[in-house]
Scaffold this active site. Structure first.
Site, PDB file in Angstrom:
ATOM      1  N   GLU A  70      -5.697   7.138  -1.172  1.00  0.00           N
ATOM      2  CA  GLU A  70      -5.700   5.907  -0.376  1.00  0.00           C
ATOM      3  C   GLU A  70      -6.368   4.766  -1.133  1.00  0.00           C
ATOM      4  OE1 GLU A  70      -4.025   5.494   2.386  1.00  0.00           O
ATOM      5  OE2 GLU A  70      -3.400   7.595   2.236  1.00  0.00           O
ATOM      6  N   ASP A  75      -4.553   1.336  -2.155  1.00  0.00           N
ATOM      7  CA  ASP A  75      -5.146   0.042  -1.796  1.00  0.00           C
ATOM      8  C   ASP A  75      -5.275  -0.861  -3.024  1.00  0.00           C
ATOM      9  OD1 ASP A  75      -5.337   0.533   0.883  1.00  0.00           O
ATOM     10  OD2 ASP A  75      -7.477   0.981   0.887  1.00  0.00           O
ATOM     11  N   HIS A  85       0.837  -1.200   0.000  1.00  0.00           N
ATOM     12  CA  HIS A  85       0.000   0.000   0.000  1.00  0.00           C
ATOM     13  C   HIS A  85       0.872   1.252   0.000  1.00  0.00           C
ATOM     14  CE1 HIS A  85      -3.203   2.806   1.270  1.00  0.00           C
ATOM     15  NE2 HIS A  85      -2.256   3.307   2.052  1.00  0.00           N
ATOM     16  N   GLU A  86       1.880   1.287   0.859  1.00  0.00           N
ATOM     17  CA  GLU A  86       2.769   2.454   0.905  1.00  0.00           C
ATOM     18  C   GLU A  86       3.490   2.645  -0.425  1.00  0.00           C
ATOM     19  OE1 GLU A  86       2.711   4.590   3.301  1.00  0.00           O
ATOM     20  OE2 GLU A  86       1.311   3.346   4.446  1.00  0.00           O
ATOM     21  N   HIS A 135       1.526   4.467  -3.077  1.00  0.00           N
ATOM     22  CA  HIS A 135       1.630   5.933  -3.095  1.00  0.00           C
ATOM     23  C   HIS A 135       2.815   6.370  -3.958  1.00  0.00           C
ATOM     24  CE1 HIS A 135      -1.528   6.731  -0.249  1.00  0.00           C
ATOM     25  NE2 HIS A 135      -0.980   5.980   0.696  1.00  0.00           N
TER      26      HIS A 135
END
Length: 414
Positions: free
Chosen positions: A357, A361, A275-276, A279
Site C-alpha cells: 500500500e 501510494d 493508487h490502484e 499495484h
C-alpha cells in the site's frame, strides 16, 4: 500430540483474538471524544465518534463470530461430528465419489449457513445501524441464491475432479490437483468480469467524457492496457465506496462504485485510480497470484503426506473407514483445521500488504501529487467510518492497509 497441538493453537487463537479485540476497543474508546489534530479541519467530532462506535461494534461481532466458528470446529472434529456424518453417509451412499462429495458438501453447507446468518446480522443490524446498508431482504436472498448456484456450477466439478485425482493418480496426485487448482483460478479470473460480476451488479460505461479522458491519459502514462471504464451500482447494497481493476490481458477494465464517483471530485478519482494502478506497476497483483499458487502447491503436498498418516485422522477426532477411500475426509479435516495453524502468520501477511500500500501510494503521488490523494483518503475514511485511532498492535496484526495518520504522513515523507 496432534490433539494437544490443535487444542493449544485453537485456544491460543481465541485468546490472542480476544486480547487484540479488547485492546482495539479500549484504544478506540479512549480517543473517541477527540479528533486527531491532523484531521481537525476535515472530519467532525460527530463523524469521528460514529467511526469509533462502528469499529467497536464490528470488533465485538467479529469475536462472537470467531467463537461460534471455534465451537463448530470442535463439534466437527474432536467431538465426533465429522465422524458421525462420514459413517452416516457411508451407510446411505454406496458410490464412493458421490459419498465423498456429499461429505464435503454437507460440511460446507453447514459452514455456509452459519456464515449467512452472520452476514444477515452484519447487513441488517450493524451496517444498517450506522447508515451503510441499502440492501433489501429480497436482494440479500437473491444474492445468496445466485452465489450458491455459481458455487455449485464451478465448485462441484472442481471438487469432483480433485477427489477423482486423489484416488486415481497414486502418490503424485498433489501435482495433478495443483494443476487443476491453478487452471480453475485462471478460469475464474477470466470469467469474473464478464460473466460472474454482472450476475450481482449492473455495470455501465463511464458517462463523463472529461473524467474518461483523464483516466485514459493516466492509464497510458502508466502503460496500463485498458479495455473499458465502468460504473458499478454499488449503492444498491451499501454506502461504502471503492474502485478496482479486474481481468487480465486485453480484457482489463477499471470499475468505479457509483458511491465513490458521487463523493470524490475528478482530481481525487484520478488519484485513487493512480493508487490502484500503482499495484499493477509494482506487480503486486501478479506476485500475490503467484504466491497463492505456490502456497497452494505446498499445502497440497502436505495434505498428500498427512492423508496417509493414521494419526492425522485420529488426532483430530476421526477414524477413517477401512477398505474405503477417505480422500474427502482428509480434505475436509485439512480445510477445517489449517486456519488454526496458520493464524500466527497473519502479522507477516499484513506487514507485506501494508508495504504494498505504501508503494502504491508513492506511485500515485508521483502521478498526481500528494494533495488529491490525501483529500480522497480523508473523504473515504470519513465516509466508510474507518477509525482514525486504531490500537497499534491490533493494526500491526490485522490491518492490510496502514492506519490513517501513518498513511497520510507517508504521502508527504515519500
Amino acid at each position: 500430540m496432534l490433539t494437544s497441538l490443535f487444542l493449544a493453537c485453537l485456544i491460543g487463537d481465541l485468546l490472542i483474538r480476544y486480547w487484540l479485540a479488547r485492546r482495539q476497543i479500549r484504544h478506540v474508546l479512549a480517543h473517541r471524544d477527540s479528533v486527531p489534530t491532523a484531521f481537525l479541519d476535515h472530519i467532525s467530532l460527530r463523524s469521528h465518534q460514529r467511526a469509533a462506535d462502528y469499529t467497536v461494534a464490528r470488533c465485538q461481532l467479529a469475536m462472537v463470530e470467531r467463537i461460534t466458528e471455534a465451537a463448530i470446529l470442535l463439534a466437527l472434529t474432536l467431538l465426533g461430528g465429522l465422524q458421525a456424518l462420514d459413517l452416516t453417509l457411508g451407510r446411505l451412499i454406496e458410490h464412493e465419489l458421490w459419498r465423498q462429495l456429499a461429505l464435503v458438501g454437507c460440511v460446507l453447507a453447514l459452514l455456509g449457513a452459519i456464515g449467512l446468518i452472520f452476514a444477515a446480522w452484519r447487513t441488517f443490524h450493524l451496517e444498517a445501524r450506522y447508515g451503510f446498508n441499502r440492501m433489501t431482504p429480497r436482494l440479500f436472498i437473491a444474492d445468496a441464491l445466485k452465489m450458491l448456484l455459481v458455487t455449485l456450477a464451478l465448485g462441484t466439478p472442481l471438487l469432483a475432479a480433485i477427489l477423482w485425482v486423489m484416488g486415481a493418480t497414486g502418490t503424485g496426485w498433489a501435482w495433478w490437483a495443483w494443476g487443476l487448482w491453478v487452471a480453475f483460478n485462471l478460469l475464474v479470473l477470466w470469467l469474473y468480469p464478464s460473466f460472474i460480476a454482472p450476475l450481482f451488479n449492473r455495470f455501465t460505461p463511464l458517462d463523463d467524457p472529461a473524467l474518461s479522458a483523464r483516466i485514459h491519459a493516466l492509464a497510458q502514462r502508466c502503460h496500463f492496457g485498458l479495455s473499458g471504464l465502468f460504473v458499478m451500482d454499488g449503492s444498491r447494497r451499501s454506502a461504502h465506496g471503492n474502485a478496482y481493476f479486474t481481468g487480465f490481458g486485453r480484457h482489463r477494465r477499471i470499475v468505479f462504485f457509483d458511491t465513490l464517483l458521487s463523493r470524490l471530485n475528478a482530481d481525487e478519482v484520478e488519484a485513487v485510480l493512480a493508487h490502484e494502478l500503482g499495484h499493477f506497476a509494482h506487480h503486486h497483483i501478479l506476485r500475490r497470484i503467484v504466491v497463492s499458487f505456490i502456497t497452494a502447491g505446498i499445502f497440497l503436498q502436505l495434505l498428500a503426506w498427512l492423508s496417509t498418516q493414521l494419526w492425522f485422522y485420529t488426532g483430530l477426532g476421526v477414524f477413517p473407514q477401512l477398505g474405503r477411500p477417505n480422500d474427502g475426509l482428509a480434505l475436509m479435516l485439512f480445510m477445517l483445521t489449517l486456519p488454526v495453524f496458520t493464524f500466527w502468520a497473519t502479522p507477516l501477511a499484513s506487514l507485506m500488504s501494508r508495504r504494498d500500500e505504501f508503494q502504491a501510494d508513492r506511485y500515485a503521488v508521483q502521478q498526481c501529487g500528494a494533495a488529491p490523494l490525501e483529500s480522497a483518503l480523508v473523504k473515504l475514511y470519513d465516509d466508510n467510518a474507518a477509525t482514525l485511532t486504531p490500537d497499534p498492535i491490533h493494526s500491526a496484526w490485522y490491518d492490510s492497509h496502514p492506519s490513517a495518520a501513518v498513511r497520510i504522513a507517508h504521502l508527504h515523507d515519500g
